[in-house]
Write an enzyme that holds these catalytic residues in place. Structure first.
Site, PDB file in Angstrom:
ATOM      1  N   HIS A 170      11.504   5.933   7.785  1.00 20.66           N
ATOM      2  CA  HIS A 170      12.364   5.716   6.734  1.00 20.66           C
ATOM      3  C   HIS A 170      13.041   6.899   6.111  1.00 20.66           C
ATOM      4  O   HIS A 170      13.875   6.367   5.129  1.00 20.66           O
ATOM      5  CB  HIS A 170      11.125   5.306   5.735  1.00 20.66           C
ATOM      6  CG  HIS A 170      10.100   6.229   5.178  1.00 20.66           C
ATOM      7  ND1 HIS A 170       9.156   6.706   5.801  1.00 20.66           N
ATOM      8  CD2 HIS A 170      10.439   7.035   4.148  1.00 20.66           C
ATOM      9  CE1 HIS A 170       8.674   7.603   5.061  1.00 20.66           C
ATOM     10  NE2 HIS A 170       9.614   7.838   3.900  1.00 20.66           N
TER      11      HIS A 170
ATOM     12  N   ASP B 196       6.894   4.615  12.007  1.00 27.98           N
ATOM     13  CA  ASP B 196       7.648   5.413  11.165  1.00 27.98           C
ATOM     14  C   ASP B 196       7.981   6.505  11.500  1.00 27.98           C
ATOM     15  O   ASP B 196       7.898   7.601  10.754  1.00 27.98           O
ATOM     16  CB  ASP B 196       6.993   5.479   9.808  1.00 27.98           C
ATOM     17  CG  ASP B 196       7.611   5.807   8.694  1.00 27.98           C
ATOM     18  OD1 ASP B 196       8.796   5.600   8.699  1.00 27.98           O
ATOM     19  OD2 ASP B 196       7.223   6.268   7.411  1.00 27.98           O
TER      20      ASP B 196
ATOM     21  N   SER C 234       7.889  13.269   3.097  1.00 28.83           N
ATOM     22  CA  SER C 234       7.747  12.607   4.176  1.00 28.83           C
ATOM     23  C   SER C 234       8.314  13.167   5.438  1.00 28.83           C
ATOM     24  O   SER C 234       9.714  13.912   5.170  1.00 28.83           O
ATOM     25  CB  SER C 234       8.615  11.057   3.998  1.00 28.83           C
ATOM     26  OG  SER C 234       7.874  10.433   3.075  1.00 28.83           O
TER      27      SER C 234
END
Length: 362
Positions: A103, A133, A207
């Site tokens: 993402h 992911d 992230s």
């Protein structure tokens, strides 16, 4: 006369030894304080610090900046708007391969990686995997600082962990917590049940960063915070992709550009006996995986597997959980035939089954 000489030499030796002990143990800043000999105060314990772990791991955690363009849907004219976002990444190999989140880089037109030594490098997207992911980037550089890794490291609930990343573009930061729960380390699903849960804070920009243990060894790739539902206040629930899963996905992306997963077309539940009683607690003995649903056009149906069959072994491997069974299927090479041991109405039989290919949209 000789005895007196020996006595004098011994006295001098003893005196020198005592003087040496004095210098080693009783001198402090050039002065000795007699009160210290009779003090009841204990020495102050050393402060607990994870600075060594941070020094080992932090140089290999990079900042990832992306730029993407799209047409403004609110404009009647063809006005293009530019979006910028940030995240983090982890240098996994010294020859330029970096792990980050799907993402973080999905849809990006330009990706720039900023190293902790000040260098900024253009990155190429090698491959990405929505279900875990994860994404792999490549930068043209050599002798990059690589995150410490131990291939056989098994993270456990209760392990102390440090999350390293670039939250809110404030610069590299460290948060600390413990592993709260662990899931399956496999390729079978696109839910958080495969991931590690921990309480080291993950904010926007973290992230794709590194989750390391107290020795600075990589245990996971930070991915997300728990999504709030309605007005529910949620604190301390964050997720990371386990190291083994992340490394497996990385190698597949580098080799093939995508992750190819096996597929059977069935779902099931854990049972504790041949009668098919459902397992409701991990404290109960796992007997097998009872098939609850079969895709009518999937490989399982073609091979003759049926609902209510109990899967016991796959390719000679005794099943220990539903997750393990699904992972064995997902990690099997498509178009290969495996022998599946099942129990059907009290009778055991081997069913040869050909593994299909799972699409990314499954």
């Amino acid at each position: 006369m000789a005895k007196q000489l020996i006595f004098i030499i011994k006295s001098i030796a003893y005196g020198l030894a005592l003087a040496l002990l004095w210098l080693l143990f009783f001198q402090q800043n050039g002065q000795f304080q007699l009160s210290q000999l009779f003090s009841n105060h204990e020495a102050e314990p050393a402060a607990i610090s994870y600075a060594r772990a941070v020094r080992a791991a932090a140089p290999s955690v990079v900042n990832v900046y992306t730029v993407s363009t799209q047409q403004d849907p609110r404009s009647y004219q063809r006005r293009i708007i530019q979006n910028q976002s940030l995240g983090s990444g982890v240098i996994m190999r010294s020859d330029g391969y970096i792990l980050t989140n799907y993402h973080v880089v999905n849809g990006a037109d330009q990706i720039v990686v900023a190293l902790q030594d000040g260098r900024q490098l253009e990155a190429i997207l090698i491959g990405q995997d929505r279900m875990t992911d994860l994404a792999v980037l490549y930068v043209q550089a050599t002798d990059l600082p690589v995150i410490p890794q131990q291939p056989n490291l098994e993270a456990q609930v209760g392990d102390l962990v440090l999350a390293i990343g670039n939250p809110l573009n404030l610069g590299q930061s460290i948060t600390q917590g413990i592993i709260s729960a662990t899931g399956r380390a496999g390729l079978s699903t696109n839910t958080y049940t495969d991931f590690m849960q921990m309480d080291a804070a993950i904010n926007a920009g973290n992230s794709g960063g590194a989750l390391v243990n107290s020795n600075g060894v990589l245990v996971g790739i930070n991915t997300a915070a728990f999504q709030r539902q309605r007005n529910l206040e949620v604190q301390g629930i964050f997720f990371a992709v386990p190291y083994k899963l992340a490394h497996t996905v990385m190698e597949k992306l580098i080799k093939h550009g995508r992750v190819v997963r096996g597929y059977l077309g069935l779902s099931g539940e854990p049972v504790i006996n041949s009668a098919g009683e459902r397992q409701v607690s991990t404290a109960q003995h796992f007997y097998g995986m009872k098939i609850t649903e079969v895709d009518a056009f999937g490989p399982a149906a073609v091979s003759g597997l049926q609902a209510d069959d109990i899967l016991l072994e796959m390719a000679g491997v005794t099943l220990t959980s539903v997750g393990q069974a699904l992972d064995l299927v997902a990690e099997a090479a498509p178009d290969t035939q495996v022998q599946i041991l099942i129990e059907r109405r009290g009778e055991r039989m081997l069913i040869p089954t050909r593994i299909g290919v799972r699409s990314d949209t499954d």
